[in-house]
Design an enzyme around this catalytic site. Sequence first.
Site, PDB file in Angstrom:
ATOM      1  N   CYS A   7     -20.406 -28.998  60.271  1.00 57.59           N
ATOM      2  CA  CYS A   7     -19.640 -29.941  59.455  1.00 57.59           C
ATOM      3  C   CYS A   7     -18.857 -29.165  58.391  1.00 57.59           C
ATOM      4  CB  CYS A   7     -20.585 -30.927  58.782  1.00 57.59           C
ATOM      5  SG  CYS A   7     -19.756 -31.960  57.558  1.00 57.59           S
ATOM      6  N   GLU A  15      11.628 -65.320  73.170  1.00 61.91           N
ATOM      7  CA  GLU A  15      10.253 -65.299  72.659  1.00 61.91           C
ATOM      8  C   GLU A  15       9.763 -63.861  72.605  1.00 61.91           C
ATOM      9  OE1 GLU A  15       8.069 -67.209  75.755  1.00 61.91           O
ATOM     10  OE2 GLU A  15       9.205 -69.076  75.591  1.00 61.91           O
ATOM     11  N   LYS A  56      12.387 -54.839  77.168  1.00 59.63           N
ATOM     12  CA  LYS A  56      11.317 -54.084  76.502  1.00 59.63           C
ATOM     13  C   LYS A  56      11.887 -53.061  75.533  1.00 59.63           C
ATOM     14  CE  LYS A  56       7.538 -53.248  78.620  1.00 59.63           C
ATOM     15  NZ  LYS A  56       6.444 -52.900  79.536  1.00 59.63           N
ATOM     16  N   CYS A  63     -24.707 -35.788  53.713  1.00 57.58           N
ATOM     17  CA  CYS A  63     -23.435 -35.070  53.621  1.00 57.58           C
ATOM     18  C   CYS A  63     -22.534 -35.775  52.603  1.00 57.58           C
ATOM     19  CB  CYS A  63     -22.785 -35.051  55.005  1.00 57.58           C
ATOM     20  SG  CYS A  63     -21.064 -34.556  54.998  1.00 57.58           S
ATOM     21  N   PHE A  86       6.273 -47.294  79.067  1.00 60.33           N
ATOM     22  CA  PHE A  86       7.626 -46.778  79.223  1.00 60.33           C
ATOM     23  C   PHE A  86       7.678 -45.792  80.390  1.00 60.33           C
ATOM     24  CE2 PHE A  86      11.102 -43.835  78.064  1.00 60.33           C
ATOM     25  CZ  PHE A  86      12.142 -44.742  78.087  1.00 60.33           C
ATOM     26  N   TYR A 110       2.880 -70.029  76.714  1.00 62.16           N
ATOM     27  CA  TYR A 110       4.340 -69.968  76.776  1.00 62.16           C
ATOM     28  C   TYR A 110       4.915 -70.506  78.079  1.00 62.16           C
ATOM     29  CZ  TYR A 110       2.729 -65.586  78.876  1.00 62.16           C
ATOM     30  OH  TYR A 110       2.043 -64.658  79.618  1.00 62.16           O
ATOM     31  N   CYS A 147     -21.615 -34.903  62.292  1.00 61.18           N
ATOM     32  CA  CYS A 147     -22.445 -34.216  61.321  1.00 61.18           C
ATOM     33  C   CYS A 147     -23.690 -35.083  61.175  1.00 61.18           C
ATOM     34  CB  CYS A 147     -21.696 -34.140  59.984  1.00 61.18           C
ATOM     35  SG  CYS A 147     -22.804 -33.809  58.605  1.00 61.18           S
ATOM     36  N   SER A 203       5.395 -62.565  87.675  1.00 62.03           N
ATOM     37  CA  SER A 203       5.583 -61.545  86.651  1.00 62.03           C
ATOM     38  C   SER A 203       7.000 -61.721  86.102  1.00 62.03           C
ATOM     39  CB  SER A 203       5.400 -60.185  87.317  1.00 62.03           C
ATOM     40  OG  SER A 203       5.530 -59.185  86.361  1.00 62.03           O
ATOM     41  N   LEU A 204       7.481 -60.764  85.350  1.00 62.06           N
ATOM     42  CA  LEU A 204       8.838 -60.860  84.822  1.00 62.06           C
ATOM     43  C   LEU A 204       9.617 -59.618  85.213  1.00 62.06           C
ATOM     44  CD1 LEU A 204       8.162 -61.965  81.131  1.00 62.06           C
ATOM     45  CD2 LEU A 204       9.413 -63.292  82.831  1.00 62.06           C
ATOM     46  N   CYS A 209     -20.421 -30.020  54.731  1.00 67.86           N
ATOM     47  CA  CYS A 209     -21.757 -29.666  54.245  1.00 67.86           C
ATOM     48  C   CYS A 209     -22.397 -28.526  55.022  1.00 67.86           C
ATOM     49  CB  CYS A 209     -22.672 -30.890  54.251  1.00 67.86           C
ATOM     50  SG  CYS A 209     -23.120 -31.410  55.914  1.00 67.86           S
ATOM     51  N   LYS A 247       7.457 -60.846  73.678  1.00 65.91           N
ATOM     52  CA  LYS A 247       6.643 -60.533  74.853  1.00 65.91           C
ATOM     53  C   LYS A 247       5.295 -60.070  74.327  1.00 65.91           C
ATOM     54  CE  LYS A 247       6.687 -58.066  79.226  1.00 65.91           C
ATOM     55  NZ  LYS A 247       5.261 -57.744  79.181  1.00 65.91           N
ATOM     56  N   ASP A 269       1.719 -58.564  74.202  1.00 64.27           N
ATOM     57  CA  ASP A 269       1.157 -57.472  74.985  1.00 64.27           C
ATOM     58  C   ASP A 269      -0.334 -57.693  75.163  1.00 64.27           C
ATOM     59  OD1 ASP A 269       1.224 -55.254  76.476  1.00 64.27           O
ATOM     60  OD2 ASP A 269       1.398 -53.831  74.825  1.00 64.27           O
TER      61      ASP A 269
HETATM   62  S1  IVH Z   1       6.707 -65.879  81.026  1.00 62.23           S
HETATM   63  C1  IVH Z   1       7.343 -67.259  85.080  1.00 62.23           C
HETATM   64  N1  IVH Z   1       6.633 -65.288  78.455  1.00 62.23           N
HETATM   65  O1  IVH Z   1       4.513 -60.502  80.585  1.00 62.23           O
HETATM   66  C2  IVH Z   1       7.341 -66.441  83.853  1.00 62.23           C
HETATM   67  N2  IVH Z   1       5.438 -63.883  79.962  1.00 62.23           N
HETATM   68  O2  IVH Z   1       5.459 -58.529  82.487  1.00 62.23           O
HETATM   69  C3  IVH Z   1       6.066 -65.780  83.632  1.00 62.23           C
HETATM   70  N3  IVH Z   1       4.209 -62.098  78.874  1.00 62.23           N
HETATM   71  O3  IVH Z   1       2.983 -61.802  83.423  1.00 62.23           O
HETATM   72  C4  IVH Z   1       5.819 -65.187  82.369  1.00 62.23           C
HETATM   73  N4  IVH Z   1       4.762 -62.590  76.814  1.00 62.23           N
HETATM   74  O4  IVH Z   1       1.647 -61.729  81.175  1.00 62.23           O
HETATM   75  C5  IVH Z   1       6.228 -64.945  79.696  1.00 62.23           C
HETATM   76  N5  IVH Z   1       6.624 -64.924  76.168  1.00 62.23           N
HETATM   77  C6  IVH Z   1       6.222 -64.587  77.390  1.00 62.23           C
HETATM   78  C7  IVH Z   1       5.368 -63.482  77.621  1.00 62.23           C
HETATM   79  C8  IVH Z   1       5.016 -63.160  78.928  1.00 62.23           C
HETATM   80  C9  IVH Z   1       4.065 -61.783  77.575  1.00 62.23           C
HETATM   81  C10 IVH Z   1       3.585 -61.340  79.957  1.00 62.23           C
HETATM   82  C11 IVH Z   1       2.992 -62.161  81.067  1.00 62.23           C
HETATM   83  C12 IVH Z   1       3.746 -61.753  82.286  1.00 62.23           C
HETATM   84  C13 IVH Z   1       4.153 -60.378  81.921  1.00 62.23           C
HETATM   85  C14 IVH Z   1       5.287 -59.862  82.723  1.00 62.23           C
END
Ligand code: IVH
Length: 710
Positions: free
Chosen positions: A457, A154, A363, A480, A75, A273, A475, A123-124, A460, A156, A158
């Site tokens: 400790c 879906e 998020k 103990c 965050f 995914y 300890c 990435s997203l 003990c 996300k 972690d």
């Molecule tokens: S789709 C082209 N789906 O989040 C789309 N990513 O912050 C690419 N991640 O790099 C990713 N859950 O490592 C997708 N249900 C999900 C996900 C997901 C986790 C991760 C993934 C991505 C990152 C982006």
Amino acid sequence: MTPNSFFSGSGRVRVFAATVGLIFVVAFVASAPAATNLPPADPQSAPTEISALRTELARHDRRYHQEAEPEIGDFDYDQLRQRLRSLEQAFPTVAAETSGLAEIGDDRTGRFKTYRHCERMLSLDKTYSESDLRAFHARLAHLLGREDLSYVIEPKFDGLAVSVTYERGRLVRAVTRGNGLEGEDITANVLMIRDLPRQLRATSDENPSNPIPEAIELRGEIYVSLAEFRRINEEQEAAGVRGFANPRNLAAGTIRQLDPKEVARRNLEIVFYGVGACRPETARPATQSELHARVRQWGLPGVANTWKARGADELLSAVAALGRGRATFAFPTDGAVAKLEPVASQRLAGETESAPRWAIAYKFAPERAQTRLKGIAIQVGRTGVLTPVAELEPVELAGSTVTRATLHNRDEITRRDVRIGDYVEIEKAGEIIPAIVSVNLARRSSSARAFVFPEACPECGTPAVQRPGEVAVRCPNRACPAQLRRRIEHFASKECVDLDGLGPATIDALADRGWVKDISDLYRLRLLDRTVLSKMTGKSVDHLLERIEASKHAELWRFVYGLGIPQVGAVAAKEAARRFGSLEALGAADLNGDSLNQAVARHFSEPRHRAELAGLIAVGVQPKGNSVAEAGASDRLAGKVFVLTGALPTLTRAQATEKIEAAGGKVADSVSKATSYVVAGKDPGAKLERAKALGVPTIDEAELVRLIKK
Ligand code: IVH
């Protein structure tokens, strides 16, 4: 870098998507969400702030991606990034003069061979706000000319992104995201994931519509379940080493181990995914939901918790529903990902430099609360580790009342300068254990006082020690009373020998009277007077005594785990049980060998531990061989010792081992005269040569399966 030939021609899709993306880029930039909570910045201070933010973010990127040990939470990171983005937008000339920062990050460590993805790994885009979600939908609706767009929502996950390539249905490679274009080859480690088939399940009569593509890059996430995260952190704590801050660090750190055997000790999981390159293109699923279904039909772990939505309102309520449901998920999740359902529309939407325009991550902000630290208590763990626990003024956090938080260890208190009486900010780290994330210095009163970590400790009185290289203060007194109670609790737990009826109150009663001084004493209780025992514990002890008696024949690994050997958790205990085969052999372990051998040998080099083991043997504990098989397993392979070498066509090493053990057989590491069969796959090693030299029969996977089924 390894060149890739299989996918020649796969660039087409990318070029197409990028071109479409370019046409629309102007519209998207213009409608990008406005920066929120932007404190004023003036042209004078902007350059300094931009450059400071870039340096800071670069450090956080390194800590997160390469070292898997972030200093700050997601965050806070996202807030810094958002601040930089806003400043860059507000002062574009300043931003352009200084060098930019890659949005996508880079997880390459330099420790593995690199590999170029056939299709870029993106990435997203992330947001924490509902209005951004609406804006996301509005942009797509404008672009595609309709409001009723359908989405899949879906979780996300972690963890750590991975691209796994299957060629003609066979797993050939697993690569990290890297910088999006080129990642690191972690195939050997990924093969240690139990649920990951090496071979896609073929088209069948019930399943005629799911042909196996010639080649496909499947995109997914490697993660650890919340339960495994807890288990490993308990193990870390018992071993006196720092636990993992959250499940993601654990997964990312584990998959970067250079020794796949170390990876196998932790139960990593994987979920798919997405799709990167796919040949032929006609084999590509047409919608995101179809992808989920086909992933499962291929026998791969797919996303189970999904929601569908049409239009903006449904999109928001689906995201909210996922948010409510995620408390029940077994895996760590930090948000929801909304994706356009039809792949054709995804293509039209295209992608930016770093992320697709057809998907967005929403998020969930970690829930935080402020409260006052009333005091710090010291808990003594079963291996003697002294853990400081914060006692808090009760506060609501993520739906429950929190009164305690972990402070991890002595150094952590010093590092965060936490003082009694302070107002502290707490957060559920990895969404599980509340942790103190910061101290509100503005509210520190003059009466706040530093905590003096005890020199001895608290239970003990034995002077505490800190071993070189460990963060834990311990300890050292194995006798103990607090340690003894914790050890017995652990030994009696479900995961170990499962002595149901031996709860904390009974343990206290037995320990207080000195009737149980070590684990073997539990087996001597039978000799005591039942009436006295019953009076003392306040309930009938018949059932308990029966359970204790029956547990003498529990599986060996349960004893190994139950004895609380530092660094030997459940997984290592199973390995040790396989390797040593009996309590006697465990006691005779010598210091030569790998880390597991050494941990066992070091433990039993202490007279007190040797005596405990001898006590168990003396009272007649006779564990059920070294079997880790499930109850009801067969014994078709009883007495047979197998050695595995090379890559088997469908089973992973872990799966083959499990099957052999479930049938009563053993798996050994090296070939000797005692070996019954060597199971050889593709590219077998020297073990095959040795088998031939010793005249040990060699079989393939199919033959092994026949032996098991026979
Ligand atoms: S789709 C082209 N789906 O989040 C789309 N990513 O912050 C690419 N991640 O790099 C990713 N859950 O490592 C997708 N249900 C999900 C996900 C997901 C986790 C991760 C993934 C991505 C990152 C982006």
